[in-house]
Design a protein around this motif. Sequence first.
Motif, PDB file in Angstrom:
ATOM      1  N   THR A   1     -25.585 -11.549  39.532  1.00  0.00           N
ATOM      2  CA  THR A   1     -26.898 -11.953  39.015  1.00  0.00           C
ATOM      3  C   THR A   1     -27.219 -11.188  37.743  1.00  0.00           C
ATOM      4  O   THR A   1     -27.695 -11.760  36.757  1.00  0.00           O
ATOM      5  CB  THR A   1     -27.980 -11.737  40.091  1.00  0.00           C
ATOM      6  OG1 THR A   1     -27.612 -12.461  41.265  1.00  0.00           O
ATOM      7  CG2 THR A   1     -29.341 -12.209  39.608  1.00  0.00           C
ATOM      8  N   ARG A   2     -26.934  -9.886  37.747  1.00  0.00           N
ATOM      9  CA  ARG A   2     -27.158  -9.070  36.549  1.00  0.00           C
ATOM     10  C   ARG A   2     -26.325  -9.583  35.374  1.00  0.00           C
ATOM     11  O   ARG A   2     -26.827  -9.731  34.256  1.00  0.00           O
ATOM     12  CB  ARG A   2     -26.815  -7.605  36.831  1.00  0.00           C
ATOM     13  CG  ARG A   2     -27.067  -6.689  35.635  1.00  0.00           C
ATOM     14  CD  ARG A   2     -26.361  -5.357  35.769  1.00  0.00           C
ATOM     15  NE  ARG A   2     -24.928  -5.589  35.811  1.00  0.00           N
ATOM     16  CZ  ARG A   2     -24.111  -5.113  36.751  1.00  0.00           C
ATOM     17  NH1 ARG A   2     -24.558  -4.366  37.717  1.00  0.00           N
ATOM     18  NH2 ARG A   2     -22.825  -5.385  36.711  1.00  0.00           N
TER      19      ARG A   2
ATOM     20  N   ILE B   1     -37.042  -6.884  39.416  1.00  0.00           N
ATOM     21  CA  ILE B   1     -36.312  -6.992  38.147  1.00  0.00           C
ATOM     22  C   ILE B   1     -37.017  -6.034  37.200  1.00  0.00           C
ATOM     23  O   ILE B   1     -38.182  -6.225  36.863  1.00  0.00           O
ATOM     24  CB  ILE B   1     -36.312  -8.426  37.594  1.00  0.00           C
ATOM     25  CG1 ILE B   1     -35.678  -9.400  38.599  1.00  0.00           C
ATOM     26  CG2 ILE B   1     -35.574  -8.472  36.250  1.00  0.00           C
ATOM     27  CD1 ILE B   1     -35.789 -10.857  38.208  1.00  0.00           C
TER      28      ILE B   1
ATOM     29  N   ILE C   1     -32.702 -15.869  42.896  1.00  0.00           N
ATOM     30  CA  ILE C   1     -33.028 -14.874  43.917  1.00  0.00           C
ATOM     31  C   ILE C   1     -33.883 -15.515  45.013  1.00  0.00           C
ATOM     32  O   ILE C   1     -33.647 -15.301  46.208  1.00  0.00           O
ATOM     33  CB  ILE C   1     -33.729 -13.654  43.290  1.00  0.00           C
ATOM     34  CG1 ILE C   1     -32.742 -12.879  42.410  1.00  0.00           C
ATOM     35  CG2 ILE C   1     -34.338 -12.754  44.369  1.00  0.00           C
ATOM     36  CD1 ILE C   1     -33.396 -11.872  41.477  1.00  0.00           C
TER      37      ILE C   1
ATOM     38  N   ALA D   1     -33.206 -16.227  36.991  1.00  0.00           N
ATOM     39  CA  ALA D   1     -32.929 -15.181  37.978  1.00  0.00           C
ATOM     40  C   ALA D   1     -33.916 -15.249  39.139  1.00  0.00           C
ATOM     41  O   ALA D   1     -33.514 -15.132  40.309  1.00  0.00           O
ATOM     42  CB  ALA D   1     -32.974 -13.798  37.315  1.00  0.00           C
TER      43      ALA D   1
ATOM     44  N   VAL E   1     -37.557  -7.772  45.952  1.00  0.00           N
ATOM     45  CA  VAL E   1     -36.597  -7.639  44.856  1.00  0.00           C
ATOM     46  C   VAL E   1     -37.374  -7.324  43.582  1.00  0.00           C
ATOM     47  O   VAL E   1     -38.371  -7.980  43.269  1.00  0.00           O
ATOM     48  CB  VAL E   1     -35.777  -8.932  44.661  1.00  0.00           C
ATOM     49  CG1 VAL E   1     -34.845  -8.798  43.461  1.00  0.00           C
ATOM     50  CG2 VAL E   1     -35.001  -9.268  45.920  1.00  0.00           C
TER      51      VAL E   1
ATOM     52  N   TRP F   1     -25.736  -8.831  43.470  1.00  0.00           N
ATOM     53  CA  TRP F   1     -26.594  -8.215  42.453  1.00  0.00           C
ATOM     54  C   TRP F   1     -25.833  -8.067  41.133  1.00  0.00           C
ATOM     55  O   TRP F   1     -26.393  -8.303  40.068  1.00  0.00           O
ATOM     56  CB  TRP F   1     -27.119  -6.863  42.935  1.00  0.00           C
ATOM     57  CG  TRP F   1     -27.882  -6.983  44.209  1.00  0.00           C
ATOM     58  CD1 TRP F   1     -27.571  -6.400  45.402  1.00  0.00           C
ATOM     59  CD2 TRP F   1     -29.064  -7.756  44.451  1.00  0.00           C
ATOM     60  NE1 TRP F   1     -28.482  -6.768  46.359  1.00  0.00           N
ATOM     61  CE2 TRP F   1     -29.410  -7.593  45.801  1.00  0.00           C
ATOM     62  CE3 TRP F   1     -29.856  -8.572  43.658  1.00  0.00           C
ATOM     63  CZ2 TRP F   1     -30.529  -8.206  46.374  1.00  0.00           C
ATOM     64  CZ3 TRP F   1     -30.970  -9.192  44.223  1.00  0.00           C
ATOM     65  CH2 TRP F   1     -31.295  -9.014  45.561  1.00  0.00           C
TER      66      TRP F   1
ATOM     67  N   ILE G   1     -31.640  -4.913  38.552  1.00  0.00           N
ATOM     68  CA  ILE G   1     -32.160  -5.736  39.641  1.00  0.00           C
ATOM     69  C   ILE G   1     -31.936  -4.946  40.918  1.00  0.00           C
ATOM     70  O   ILE G   1     -30.816  -4.512  41.200  1.00  0.00           O
ATOM     71  CB  ILE G   1     -31.451  -7.093  39.722  1.00  0.00           C
ATOM     72  CG1 ILE G   1     -31.524  -7.820  38.378  1.00  0.00           C
ATOM     73  CG2 ILE G   1     -32.061  -7.946  40.834  1.00  0.00           C
ATOM     74  CD1 ILE G   1     -30.660  -9.051  38.278  1.00  0.00           C
TER      75      ILE G   1
ATOM     76  N   LEU H   1     -35.313 -14.842  32.981  1.00  0.00           N
ATOM     77  CA  LEU H   1     -36.094 -14.408  34.134  1.00  0.00           C
ATOM     78  C   LEU H   1     -36.400 -15.584  35.054  1.00  0.00           C
ATOM     79  O   LEU H   1     -36.309 -15.458  36.284  1.00  0.00           O
ATOM     80  CB  LEU H   1     -37.384 -13.721  33.688  1.00  0.00           C
ATOM     81  CG  LEU H   1     -37.195 -12.328  33.097  1.00  0.00           C
ATOM     82  CD1 LEU H   1     -38.485 -11.830  32.478  1.00  0.00           C
ATOM     83  CD2 LEU H   1     -36.685 -11.352  34.147  1.00  0.00           C
TER      84      LEU H   1
ATOM     85  N   VAL I   1     -41.506  -8.438  38.663  1.00  0.00           N
ATOM     86  CA  VAL I   1     -40.935  -8.071  37.372  1.00  0.00           C
ATOM     87  C   VAL I   1     -41.747  -6.899  36.850  1.00  0.00           C
ATOM     88  O   VAL I   1     -42.982  -6.945  36.826  1.00  0.00           O
ATOM     89  CB  VAL I   1     -40.976  -9.250  36.376  1.00  0.00           C
ATOM     90  CG1 VAL I   1     -40.522  -8.809  34.987  1.00  0.00           C
ATOM     91  CG2 VAL I   1     -40.130 -10.417  36.883  1.00  0.00           C
TER      92      VAL I   1
ATOM     93  N   ILE J   1     -40.800 -11.015  45.081  1.00  0.00           N
ATOM     94  CA  ILE J   1     -40.116 -10.761  43.817  1.00  0.00           C
ATOM     95  C   ILE J   1     -41.138 -10.231  42.819  1.00  0.00           C
ATOM     96  O   ILE J   1     -42.241 -10.769  42.715  1.00  0.00           O
ATOM     97  CB  ILE J   1     -39.468 -12.056  43.265  1.00  0.00           C
ATOM     98  CG1 ILE J   1     -38.509 -12.648  44.286  1.00  0.00           C
ATOM     99  CG2 ILE J   1     -38.771 -11.778  41.927  1.00  0.00           C
ATOM    100  CD1 ILE J   1     -38.028 -14.053  43.951  1.00  0.00           C
TER     101      ILE J   1
END
Length: 151
Positions: free
Chosen positions: A96-97, A67, A120, A116, A65, A93, A78, A113, A33, A31
């Motif tokens: 989650t968004r 973000i 995730i 999420a 994934v 997705w 995402i 965040l 960001v 994951i």
Amino acid sequence: MSRAFDFFTPTQRDQIKEAIAKSEKLTSGEIRVHIENRTEIDVLDRAAYVFENLGMHRTKERNAVLIYMAVQDGRFAILGDAGIHQILGSDYWSQTRDSLLKYFNDQAFVEGLEWAIADIGNRLSENFPISEEDVNELENEITDDISLNEN
């Protein structure tokens, strides 16, 4: 114009990084960001560009994934790689968004965040559990447009 990276304080960046590390202890998934001030193109297209530029499509199981946030535009996306997207599908997705958007609308960016990333991570762990041979394929650091240009 200030650097997008400074949208979060050092303490907040550490919180986000810790959330990523905690989630990745449950899964072989990765994951990240990524934060920028603005995007001139569709936010999902920009996220796809960033995803590829950061080499996120090169994970062994295609289970990374991203973000992506364009903070001055108030837009985010995402994006899950092919391996995880095949399993979770577009509905996950979108849900989650939508949930993350509620946090962002309340200006609760870090909390959103963290939520999420945990969600995730849990979903990734169901389909891509951690193994003894697992290695962290991607750094947990928040990236931005400047670090993107360094890749």
